[in-house]
Design an enzyme around this catalytic site. Sequence first.
Site, PDB file in Angstrom:
ATOM      1  N   THR A 117       0.815  -1.220   0.000  1.00 48.71           N
ATOM      2  CA  THR A 117       0.000   0.000   0.000  1.00 48.71           C
ATOM      3  C   THR A 117       0.847   1.268   0.000  1.00 48.71           C
ATOM      4  O   THR A 117       1.964   1.286   0.541  1.00 48.71           O
ATOM      5  CB  THR A 117      -0.918   0.014   1.250  1.00 48.71           C
ATOM      6  OG1 THR A 117      -1.493   1.302   1.388  1.00 48.71           O
ATOM      7  CG2 THR A 117      -0.139  -0.287   2.524  1.00 48.71           C
ATOM      8  N   TYR A 141      -1.409  -0.046   9.990  1.00 54.87           N
ATOM      9  CA  TYR A 141      -1.730  -0.697   8.717  1.00 54.87           C
ATOM     10  C   TYR A 141      -0.528  -0.595   7.775  1.00 54.87           C
ATOM     11  O   TYR A 141      -0.005  -1.597   7.272  1.00 54.87           O
ATOM     12  CB  TYR A 141      -2.986  -0.067   8.108  1.00 54.87           C
ATOM     13  CG  TYR A 141      -3.236  -0.455   6.680  1.00 54.87           C
ATOM     14  CD1 TYR A 141      -3.360  -1.790   6.317  1.00 54.87           C
ATOM     15  CD2 TYR A 141      -3.342   0.518   5.681  1.00 54.87           C
ATOM     16  CE1 TYR A 141      -3.580  -2.154   5.008  1.00 54.87           C
ATOM     17  CE2 TYR A 141      -3.569   0.169   4.366  1.00 54.87           C
ATOM     18  CZ  TYR A 141      -3.684  -1.167   4.031  1.00 54.87           C
ATOM     19  OH  TYR A 141      -3.899  -1.521   2.725  1.00 54.87           O
TER      20      TYR A 141
END
Length: 327
Positions: A117, A141
């Site tokens: 990501t 995350y």
Amino acid sequence: MNTVLVTGGAGYIGSHACKALKAAGYVPVTYDNLETGWQDAVRFGPFERGDLLDRVRLDEVFAAHKPIAVMHFAALSQVGEAMSQPGRYWRNNVEGSLTLIEAAVAAGCLNFVFSSTCATYGEHDNVVLDENTPQMPLNAYGASKRAIEDILRDFEAAHGLRHVIFRYFNVAGADPEAEIGEHHRPETHLIPIMLEAIDGKRDALTVFGTDYDTPDGTCIRDYVHVSDLVDAHLLGLQWLRDNKGSKVFNLGTGSGFSVREVIDHSRSVTNREVPYVTGPRRAGDATKLVSGSVLAEQELGWKPSRSDLRTMIADAWRWHEAGHYDK
Ligand code: UDP
């Protein structure tokens, strides 16, 4: 038989990957614990229910299907939740991926496509982000995904696990045939929340922060269509088969849109008002995340064809109106 093990194949991006893999002649085997995925979304190949942390189950599945590659999508992926429950992110994402990677190596399955990501980059003042931008994640995350990237590098050096890492920007849209689409419970992502507000399924969208250092004060993101994104994964798989070594690619379009611009486009695509209120910033959000890379286009021949904002919102709206998965 060219079988690919797709973790998270019952989820948003994983299910689109399964559809594309099947269309390209592969057999996608979904491995998913259905914690956030939908059995109803598993339509394109066999389903094996299981958890990433369950090594015995993983060994069984590798032995039964003998995949030539793994596409690893399964992960917890909400910034807000990662801020309040970092332990879940480290355990599920990092320990879970490590368990999967060890099982793949033990089974001799040494081709690995990983969904990482842009959240691994964190805050960088007004620069477009290429693959060499330092990774300084702002939340658990992003940090968990960066850690998995490191694990993959170590496992390549030690065990020859070749990998393609894709750092996604903001994935949006739905299958153009509206067979599958984005459906999270609870929903936290901008475009589906906006469509629910337009449709009266929620009172209003809350715009998280209007005091960012951007032209209209709201965060800027680079949106990429899920169908284009999964096309890149197929090209990544082919790249692994045709080349040596491993590679990291950003997947974004290079165009950034603010939250207010997304609202304006949604109004115009749906021809409806977007009920919204403004609220405080969401912890863990970077001001601007825009991909500056053309590496995937140059090296993989990736050509996004549906990643203009209007098409992404129109496809998401069609899926929204077509109805969702059964509970
Ligand atoms: N956002 C928002 N309201 C919402 C959900 C998201 O204003 O209800 C904003 C969020 O702050 C970010 C952008 O929309 O700037 C995209 O957020 P999303 O959660 O869709 O993806 P992320 O960037 O976290 O991967």
